[in-house]
Motif scaffolding. Structure first.
Motif, short mmCIF file in Angstrom:
data_model
loop_
_atom_site.label_atom_id
_atom_site.label_comp_id
_atom_site.label_asym_id
_atom_site.label_seq_id
_atom_site.Cartn_x
_atom_site.Cartn_y
_atom_site.Cartn_z
N GLN A 217 0.82 -1.20 0.00
CA GLN A 217 0.00 0.00 0.00
C GLN A 217 0.87 1.27 0.00
O GLN A 217 0.37 2.35 -0.31
CB GLN A 217 -0.91 0.02 1.24
CG GLN A 217 -1.85 -1.16 1.33
CD GLN A 217 -3.08 -0.98 0.44
OE1 GLN A 217 -3.20 -0.02 -0.30
NE2 GLN A 217 -4.01 -1.92 0.53
N ARG A 218 2.13 1.14 0.37
CA ARG A 218 3.00 2.30 0.46
C ARG A 218 3.58 2.67 -0.92
O ARG A 218 3.72 1.82 -1.79
CB ARG A 218 4.18 2.01 1.40
CG ARG A 218 3.82 1.60 2.82
CD ARG A 218 5.11 1.27 3.57
NE ARG A 218 4.88 0.91 4.94
CZ ARG A 218 4.72 -0.34 5.39
NH1 ARG A 218 4.73 -1.35 4.52
NH2 ARG A 218 4.53 -0.59 6.67
N LYS A 219 3.95 3.90 -1.05
CA LYS A 219 4.65 4.33 -2.26
C LYS A 219 6.03 3.68 -2.32
O LYS A 219 6.50 3.28 -3.39
CB LYS A 219 4.79 5.86 -2.28
CG LYS A 219 5.45 6.39 -3.55
CD LYS A 219 5.51 7.90 -3.56
CE LYS A 219 6.17 8.43 -4.83
NZ LYS A 219 6.23 9.91 -4.85
N VAL A 220 6.68 3.60 -1.15
CA VAL A 220 7.98 2.93 -1.06
C VAL A 220 7.80 1.69 -0.19
O VAL A 220 7.66 1.80 1.03
CB VAL A 220 9.06 3.85 -0.46
CG1 VAL A 220 10.38 3.10 -0.32
CG2 VAL A 220 9.23 5.10 -1.33
N PRO A 221 7.78 0.50 -0.78
CA PRO A 221 7.52 -0.71 0.01
C PRO A 221 8.69 -1.04 0.94
O PRO A 221 9.86 -0.77 0.64
CB PRO A 221 7.34 -1.80 -1.04
CG PRO A 221 8.04 -1.29 -2.25
CD PRO A 221 7.92 0.20 -2.21
N VAL A 222 8.33 -1.63 2.08
CA VAL A 222 9.32 -2.10 3.04
C VAL A 222 9.66 -3.56 2.70
O VAL A 222 8.79 -4.42 2.65
CB VAL A 222 8.79 -2.00 4.48
CG1 VAL A 222 9.77 -2.65 5.46
CG2 VAL A 222 8.56 -0.54 4.85
N VAL A 223 10.93 -3.82 2.47
CA VAL A 223 11.42 -5.14 2.12
C VAL A 223 12.25 -5.67 3.30
O VAL A 223 13.25 -5.05 3.69
CB VAL A 223 12.28 -5.11 0.84
CG1 VAL A 223 12.82 -6.49 0.52
CG2 VAL A 223 11.46 -4.56 -0.32
#
Length: 374
Positions: A217-223
């Motif tokens: 859902q984020r513009k910058v995904p958390v990996v």
């Protein structure tokens, strides 16, 4: 079951010994409990197989993560307290009908030469039914793995202890080959080393990992990458592949190490994509937990493992395939199509509920548990 569950600090041996319900089948599981699997297999058979009770047993290793277990003793007691070994043997012989040895490890420390095969014969003569389940490095033969997988950590000098692992695995395989009872493996890749064994899937508490927070859902995904052993899980491949994506701000990368198991639910809830392993060719508890949390899971899973995973009838394994050469492009494709990624994450949750909630594992163990009960 209503017994007290020990989580964490070791008890003093006999005082922590659980009472055993008066069921037709009474299973003793130990002494590894890696990632809490002994405890979870015990609970799975209690839920799914009629008239069965089970007790999981393990030594407390200082500095190791604590997982739920029914019967916990100090490591020194487990290894070298010979009077305790006598009492434990009397407890097992007197209270149980079945024993499941984990990781080809002995129950009674050094009393019988650290040899589960010797102990199994002792218990069989006492009328107990006995089986063994392999977890991983206990039987994963590095030379065989290196020949089968291009990215094997046992190629080159990534794992300095490879000769020791080779010796241990070869010894354990020989003992299991000489063992007269059923043999199981917790992950399908181990069937390369024990082809006559049966896959008994790892178990996760699916509800514990559930979250209503959707991924991507984020513009910058958390990996997130949470390696138990970075050189074995391919952390070098991960961080080389992701360096440009991190530098461009396309992802937020988190390497997680040393976090207690109880806190990993938070770690996965905060993630969009979880990177599992990229050298072993398989998947295990960590990947199942991430799928149960509804995350997008990426890993390098061999065709052999995928075929076995599909064979249980729950559809294809939803772990997105990538290796060291294409991981960056796979992550970019996930970012470019978040809707498909969320569908894959939902498939992962469904797969874990079908295959890794304990019901299939209990069904696999059922034939063994019914041995001698006719």
């Amino acid at each position: 079951m209503g017994r007290e569950v020990h989580v964490g600090g070791p008890d003093d041996g006999d005082e922590g010994r659980p009472a055993v319900p008066d069921t037709a089948v009474r299973l003793f599981v130990g002494p590894a409990n890696f990632a809490g699997q002994g405890y979870l297999w015990a609970r799975a058979v209690e839920r799914s197989v009629p008239d069965v009770s089970a007790v999981s047993f393990a030594p407390h290793v200082p500095g190791a993560f604590d997982f739920p277990v029914d019967y916990l003793v100090p490591q020194a007691t487990y290894l070298d307290d010979f009077e305790f070994h006598e009492r434990l043997l009397a407890y097992v012989r007197g209270q149980f009908t079945h024993v499941l040895f984990e990781a080809a490890r002995p129950l009674f420390g050094r009393s019988y030469g650290l040899n589960f095969l010797t102990e199994s014969k002792l218990l069989t003569r006492a009328g107990l039914a006995v089986a063994v389940i392999a977890h991983g490095t206990d039987v994963r033969l590095p030379s065989r793995h290196a020949a089968a997988y291009d990215y094997s950590p046992f190629r080159g000098d990534l794992v300095p202890e490879t000769p020791l692992l080779e010796d241990r695995a070869a010894r354990n395989i020989a003992r299991i080959d000489a063992f007269s009872g059923p043999a199981f493996v917790s992950t399908p890749d181990l069937l390369l080393d024990l082809p006559e064994a049966t896959w008994c899937p790892v178990v996760v508490d699916v509800d514990r990992w559930h979250t209503d927070v959707p991924p991507m859902q984020r513009k910058v995904p958390v990996v997130v990458h949470a390696p138990s052993k970075s050189h074995v899980k391919g952390t070098d491949l991960v961080e080389t592949a992701l360096a440009d994506l991190v530098a461009r701000g396309a992802i937020e990368y988190r390497r997680i190490e040393g976090v207690p198991a109880a806190e990993m639910t938070r770690v996965y809830t905060e993630a969009d994509i979880v990177l599992d392993q990229f050298r072993l060719g398989s998947y295990g508890v960590a990947a199942c937990e991430a799928m149960a949390a509804g995350r997008v899971v990426v890993g390098n899973v061999s065709d052999l493992v995928r075929e076995h995973a599909t064979s249980v009838g729950a559809g294809e394994l939803p772990i997105i395939q990538a290796d060291g050469s294409d991981l960056a492009s796979v992550i970019e494709s996930i970012i470019d199509d978040p809707t498909t990624a969320r569908t894959r994450a939902a498939d992962g949750l469904g797969y874990v509920r079908a295959v890794h909630d304990g019901s299939i594992s209990a069904g696999i163990l059922r034939n063994f548990l019914e041995e001698g009960q006719q």
